[in-house]
Design a protein around this motif. Structure first.
Motif, PDB file in Angstrom:
ATOM      1  N   GLY A 275      56.876 -13.457  -5.873  1.00  0.00           N
ATOM      2  CA  GLY A 275      57.891 -13.934  -5.346  1.00  0.00           C
ATOM      3  C   GLY A 275      57.816 -13.084  -3.764  1.00  0.00           C
ATOM      4  O   GLY A 275      56.895 -12.697  -3.334  1.00  0.00           O
ATOM      5  N   LYS A 287      63.008 -14.408  -3.139  1.00  0.00           N
ATOM      6  CA  LYS A 287      62.485 -15.066  -4.342  1.00  0.00           C
ATOM      7  C   LYS A 287      62.036 -13.984  -5.310  1.00  0.00           C
ATOM      8  O   LYS A 287      61.352 -13.111  -5.356  1.00  0.00           O
ATOM      9  CB  LYS A 287      61.106 -15.681  -4.051  1.00  0.00           C
ATOM     10  CG  LYS A 287      61.328 -17.061  -3.135  1.00  0.00           C
ATOM     11  CD  LYS A 287      59.883 -17.709  -3.249  1.00  0.00           C
ATOM     12  CE  LYS A 287      60.059 -19.122  -1.929  1.00  0.00           C
ATOM     13  NZ  LYS A 287      58.508 -19.397  -1.771  1.00  0.00           N
ATOM     14  N   ALA A 289      60.853 -12.359  -8.484  1.00  0.00           N
ATOM     15  CA  ALA A 289      59.848 -12.635  -9.566  1.00  0.00           C
ATOM     16  C   ALA A 289      60.348 -12.057 -11.006  1.00  0.00           C
ATOM     17  O   ALA A 289      60.191 -12.622 -11.996  1.00  0.00           O
ATOM     18  CB  ALA A 289      58.702 -11.669  -9.334  1.00  0.00           C
ATOM     19  N   THR A 366      58.590 -19.292  -7.448  1.00  0.00           N
ATOM     20  CA  THR A 366      57.537 -18.310  -7.494  1.00  0.00           C
ATOM     21  C   THR A 366      56.269 -18.899  -7.905  1.00  0.00           C
ATOM     22  O   THR A 366      56.281 -20.141  -8.369  1.00  0.00           O
ATOM     23  CB  THR A 366      57.985 -17.071  -8.326  1.00  0.00           C
ATOM     24  OG1 THR A 366      58.040 -17.662  -9.676  1.00  0.00           O
ATOM     25  CG2 THR A 366      59.368 -16.270  -8.062  1.00  0.00           C
ATOM     26  N   SER A 564      51.214 -10.380  -3.303  1.00  0.00           N
ATOM     27  CA  SER A 564      52.181 -11.562  -3.257  1.00  0.00           C
ATOM     28  C   SER A 564      51.949 -12.084  -1.752  1.00  0.00           C
ATOM     29  O   SER A 564      52.052 -11.351  -0.864  1.00  0.00           O
ATOM     30  CB  SER A 564      53.509 -11.398  -3.386  1.00  0.00           C
ATOM     31  OG  SER A 564      54.501 -12.467  -3.082  1.00  0.00           O
ATOM     32  N   GLU A 566      53.859 -14.983  -0.919  1.00  0.00           N
ATOM     33  CA  GLU A 566      54.717 -15.918  -1.095  1.00  0.00           C
ATOM     34  C   GLU A 566      55.631 -15.661   0.420  1.00  0.00           C
ATOM     35  O   GLU A 566      55.751 -14.793   0.952  1.00  0.00           O
ATOM     36  CB  GLU A 566      55.608 -15.781  -2.103  1.00  0.00           C
ATOM     37  CG  GLU A 566      55.109 -16.167  -3.216  1.00  0.00           C
ATOM     38  CD  GLU A 566      54.333 -17.527  -3.392  1.00  0.00           C
ATOM     39  OE1 GLU A 566      55.123 -18.457  -3.203  1.00  0.00           O
ATOM     40  OE2 GLU A 566      52.979 -17.567  -3.562  1.00  0.00           O
TER      41      GLU A 566
END
Length: 579
Positions: A275, A287, A289, A366, A564, A566
């Motif tokens: 996330g 976000k 995770a 995610t 990540s 993201e």
């Protein structure tokens, strides 16, 4: 509700006709435990091969045969060697218990076990299948004799530290952390004793064969990471156990027993959610995770009623869920063990768990990826092998438990709220397995069992009513109960192995049963294509001591990083200011 299993059993017994065996019923039904019309349409040859081949009537009247295990000068020599070296054997168990090293990191434990075998005349080679702490030890005398394998394990479990011989929970290593206190590792499955007894049995057989000029090749396989079911499954796929005539295995238990039941197949899988981190006080757009992992755990529990048969098991742990509440976790991992009666049934359940992970990722915005860390088959049993081992167990007798051992067992039972029955001090009767497979544990010995005739047994190391994977087992493993069990287990294994050498007809019968059971089943590893086993980089001193280099050729090093990429979540267009 109509039970199709019972229905088939009744229908299979017309007046004057023979009853169907359990194995034939399994072939018809294609499953054990849960039996529906859908399952009946698809036979499962793996579960059928592992089923008992006796009718109900035969099972009810079954009595363990006698006259299989024979006294011989070689057997007496093997048992005498164990008795003469009892202090060395129990000393090795205590030494490995003290190390309490985790899977894939058994640096000192593996060396201790290897040096024990080297002193007994074995040639040792480290790095089996690329695993730094796995090794093969070989002793050969003469030519043309059988090739017998012994299974050694020596990894401990996290969080099960316990002081030796103490009858209440008293961690030997307590980890102080004001936010996350815990305990160090401990031998809560008794692998310090497991590897020691197997090594002692292998050494005893080798010495007895040389003394009485019996051709044999004895191979001991020091295996890493049994607790994660990693070491043997991968090694089998690389041909490490090829060429064996028979394989002998044991495990610490709460009873002295053997049999020809099966185990569950299993796949271990870890899901990684990615996330976006952010301040917990301004969480909009972050976000989590961890949210995804929690949602997955919750949703997977809903599989139990309608998707998990009595033969199945599904258990999980969140092994990475963040560090502090004020930082939204950007990475979280949740690991599952998915168990069922055969690899095919594991795959069906695994697919459902994977679907749950994808739903959790979508709901939490995610991304998710998963990796299989291990996978094993259910064990292929051997009735004829178990019968031979059982008679040796009866002739030798149960472990010689002292008053001290029983006292500790009763203290532990009282501490755990169990009846104070002490330790199992008899040899359990040999009985046919339950016709309905109800699931249970798994073992990476199972993959070996589909490639070479294999027998397994248990020797009582822990108190009656307790379980493996507990601190109470760690309390016993190198104390009085464990030291008695390790000597008894070594004798059971050694005596049975000698019978295979001195009685070729016994070995032939075992191999004939194996050939019959495996008809129509082609073993193929349950590990995915391109699988690379997880490993830790060894310390330099270990590499020098064992003559290895790093990394082995079969893994990518360093491993690919998990990072990540993201983006923050959108909340939509800005709201217009109020007028």
């Amino acid at each position: 509700m109509c039970d199709l299993h019972d229905q088939h059993e009744h229908e299979s017994q017309p007046a004057g006709g023979p009853a169907l065996s359990r194995r034939r019923i399994m072939q018809l039904l294609g499953a054990a435990g849960v039996t529906t019309a859908v399952m009946a349409a698809e036979a499962d040859p793996v579960m059928a091969a592992a089923a008992d081949d006796s009718s109900q009537a035969e099972t009810a009247e079954y009595q363990a045969p006698e006259g299989l295990a024979e006294d011989s000068p070689a057997k007496s020599a093997a048992l005498a060697w164990i008795k003469a070296n009892s202090d060395r054997i129990t000393g090795l168990n205590a030494e490995i218990w003290e190390y309490a090293e985790l899977s894939l990191r058994e640096w000192k434990s593996s060396i201790a076990e290897a040096e024990f075998l080297e002193k007994a005349g074995f040639e040792v080679e480290f790095g089996t299948a690329g695993f730094p702490t796995a090794f093969s030890a070989t002793y050969a005398y003469g030519k043309g004799g059988p090739v017998l394998g012994f299974s050694g394990e020596y990894d401990a479990l996290p969080g099960l530290s316990q002081n030796k011989g103490v009858g209440h929970h008293d961690p030997r290593e307590y980890i102080h952390d004001p936010f996350a206190p815990g305990y160090g590792p401990g031998h809560g499955c008794g692998h310090s004793a497991l590897g020691t007894a197997a090594a002692a049995a292998a050494a005893a057989v080798a010495q007895a064969a040389a003394k009485h000029k019996l051709p044999v090749t004895v191979k001991f396989f020091g295996s890493t990471a049994e607790e994660a079911l990693i070491g043997k499954t991968y090694a089998v796929s690389k041909g490490v156990y090829d060429g064996l005539d028979a394989f002998l295995d044991w495990h610490p238990s709460t009873a002295n027993a053997t049999g020809w039941g099966t185990s569950t197949a299993m796949t271990a899988v870890t899901f990684t959610f990615l996330g976006v981190a952010g301040h917990g006080g301004t969480p909009l757009g972050n976000k989590s995770a961890l949210d995804a992992a929690v949602m997955m755990a919750t949703m997977s529990e809903f599989l139990r009623e309608e998707n998990l048969a009595p033969s199945g098991r599904l258990h999980w742990v969140i092994n990475n869920g963040g560090d502090i509440p004020n930082v939204t976790p950007e990475i979280a991992e949740i690991s599952y063990y998915v168990r069922e009666g055969s690899p095919a049934r594991v795959q069906v359940l695994l697919d459902k768990v994977i679907a749950v992970s994808e739903a959790a990722a979508k709901a939490s915005q995610t991304t998710v990826q998963h990796r299989i860390t291990s996978a094993c088959w259910n064990q292929l049993p051997s009735k004829s092998f178990a019968e031979l081992l059982h008679e040796n167990m009866r002739q030798i007798g149960p472990p010689e438990f002292s008053d001290e051992a029983h006292h500790l067992a009763k203290e532990l039972q009282e501490s755990l709220g169990l009846p104070t029955k002490g330790l199992h001090d008899t040899i359990a009767d040999l009985t046919a397995p339950n016709p309905v497979f109800m699931g249970g544990g798994s073992t990476d010995v199972a993959d070996i069992s589909w490639n070479v005739p294999t027998v397994s047994m248990g020797a009582a190391l822990a108190p009656i009513g307790t379980k493996m994977h507990t601190w109470s087992t760690a309390a016993c493993a190198a104390a009085a109960p464990g030291q008695a069990a390790v000597l008894a287990a070594a004798k059971y294994l050694a005596a049975t192995a000698v019978d295979l050498i001195t009685q070729p007809e016994r070995l032939k019968a075992i191999k004939d049963e194996f050939a019959e059971r495996t008809k129509g089943v082609d073993w193929k590893t349950a590990l995915p294509d391109g699988y690379e086993p997880p490993m830790y980089e060894p310390p330099e001193w270990f590499l020098r001591k064992t003559g290895q280099s790093w990394p082995p050729e079969n893994i990518t090093w360093p491993p690919k990083r998990v990072v990540s990429q993201e983006k923050f979540a959108s909340l939509g267009p800005d709201l217009a200011p109020q007028k």
